[in-house]
Design an enzyme around this catalytic site. Structure first.
Site, PDB file in Angstrom:
ATOM      1  N   ASP A  20      34.919  41.248  37.387  1.00  0.00           N
ATOM      2  CA  ASP A  20      35.112  40.964  35.970  1.00  0.00           C
ATOM      3  C   ASP A  20      34.384  39.700  35.529  1.00  0.00           C
ATOM      4  O   ASP A  20      34.298  39.425  34.337  1.00  0.00           O
ATOM      5  CB  ASP A  20      36.602  40.849  35.647  1.00  0.00           C
ATOM      6  CG  ASP A  20      37.009  41.751  34.501  1.00  0.00           C
ATOM      7  OD1 ASP A  20      36.322  42.776  34.292  1.00  0.00           O
ATOM      8  OD2 ASP A  20      37.989  41.431  33.814  1.00  0.00           O
ATOM      9  N   ASP A  59      31.789  32.413  32.460  1.00  0.00           N
ATOM     10  CA  ASP A  59      33.211  32.266  32.753  1.00  0.00           C
ATOM     11  C   ASP A  59      33.437  31.272  33.888  1.00  0.00           C
ATOM     12  O   ASP A  59      33.877  31.627  34.964  1.00  0.00           O
ATOM     13  CB  ASP A  59      33.844  33.628  33.073  1.00  0.00           C
ATOM     14  CG  ASP A  59      35.356  33.600  32.881  1.00  0.00           C
ATOM     15  OD1 ASP A  59      35.888  32.519  32.545  1.00  0.00           O
ATOM     16  OD2 ASP A  59      36.012  34.633  33.066  1.00  0.00           O
ATOM     17  N   ARG A  68      30.744  43.592  31.579  1.00  0.00           N
ATOM     18  CA  ARG A  68      30.957  43.180  32.962  1.00  0.00           C
ATOM     19  C   ARG A  68      30.891  44.376  33.916  1.00  0.00           C
ATOM     20  O   ARG A  68      31.045  45.522  33.490  1.00  0.00           O
ATOM     21  CB  ARG A  68      32.347  42.526  33.085  1.00  0.00           C
ATOM     22  CG  ARG A  68      32.624  41.437  32.057  1.00  0.00           C
ATOM     23  CD  ARG A  68      34.120  41.330  31.787  1.00  0.00           C
ATOM     24  NE  ARG A  68      34.415  40.376  30.732  1.00  0.00           N
ATOM     25  CZ  ARG A  68      34.997  39.192  30.936  1.00  0.00           C
ATOM     26  NH1 ARG A  68      35.352  38.821  32.139  1.00  0.00           N
ATOM     27  NH2 ARG A  68      35.232  38.378  29.931  1.00  0.00           N
TER      28      ARG A  68
END
Length: 204
Positions: free
Chosen positions: A125, A135, A60
């Site tokens: 992130d 995510d 990331r």
């Protein structure tokens, strides 16, 4: 490890975005664990699951930021070399790698815009060095065209609103450039992130 409901939502998001041509991680499997999961931000206890993601990388922007925060230039150089070797082999240095990250990131955000997708939490992130979106916590697809539409219930100020996503990605790339400035000159890094807008517009 996440709620079963959150896992189902991510499976749906990754499948839908992949079929729309958006650069995304894929969901390989979702396994209910049988545990009662306690969450501070959702009604609890709730059903728990393990989601297995497929992506080319799990590195990331925040990975670089952490090393920069601790001024760990040795491992920052090692991480950059690793990313160049495995993901951007045509790049010869950090700035050239950043140029290619900016291109991939611009294409991804353009894909979100075309799909009417709102990521929800675009912090560093949640930004992948390969440009793959992943995510999917809070996310939404636009019911109608609304520039200020947000996906996260806690985004009261519209920081990650639909129309702000290109701007936020540019800011994130700036944070990555700032981290890389510990091992690279500033001028080529600034030039690298300035290519983002061109790639975004072309992709859109």
């Amino acid at each position: 490890r996440l709620t079963l409901l959150g896992g189902i939502r991510e499976v749906l998001a990754t499948s839908y975005l992949q079929h729309l041509g958006v650069n995304t991680s894929r969901s390989l499997s979702l396994i209910e664990t049988g545990e009662a999961l306690q969450r501070n931000d959702e009604p609890s206890p709730t059903r728990s699951a393990v989601l297995v993601r497929l992506s080319h990388s799990h590195i990331r922007f925040g990975t670089f930021q952490r090393l920069a925060f601790f001024e760990d230039t040795h491992n920052l150089e090692k991480l950059t070399d690793y990313c160049i070797r495995h993901y951007y082999p045509t790049a010869e240095n950090a700035a050239e790698m950043l140029t290619q990250v900016a291109k991939n990131s611009g294409e991804t955000v353009a894909g979100w815009r075309a799909a009417g997708f709102v990521h929800g939490v675009m912090n560093t992130d949640n930004m992948n060095i390969t440009g793959e979106s992943f995510d999917y916590g809070p996310f939404r697809f636009l019911p109608t065209l609304q520039s200020g539409f947000t996906a996260a219930y806690f985004d009261h100020n519209g920081l990650y609103a639909f129309a702000r996503q290109p701007e936020i990605m540019y800011w994130n790339l700036g944070q990555l450039a700032q981290s890389l400035s510990l091992i690279s000159d500033d001028k080529p890094l600034i030039a690298a992130i300035e290519t983002y807008a061109v790639h975004y517009r072309q992709a859109l």
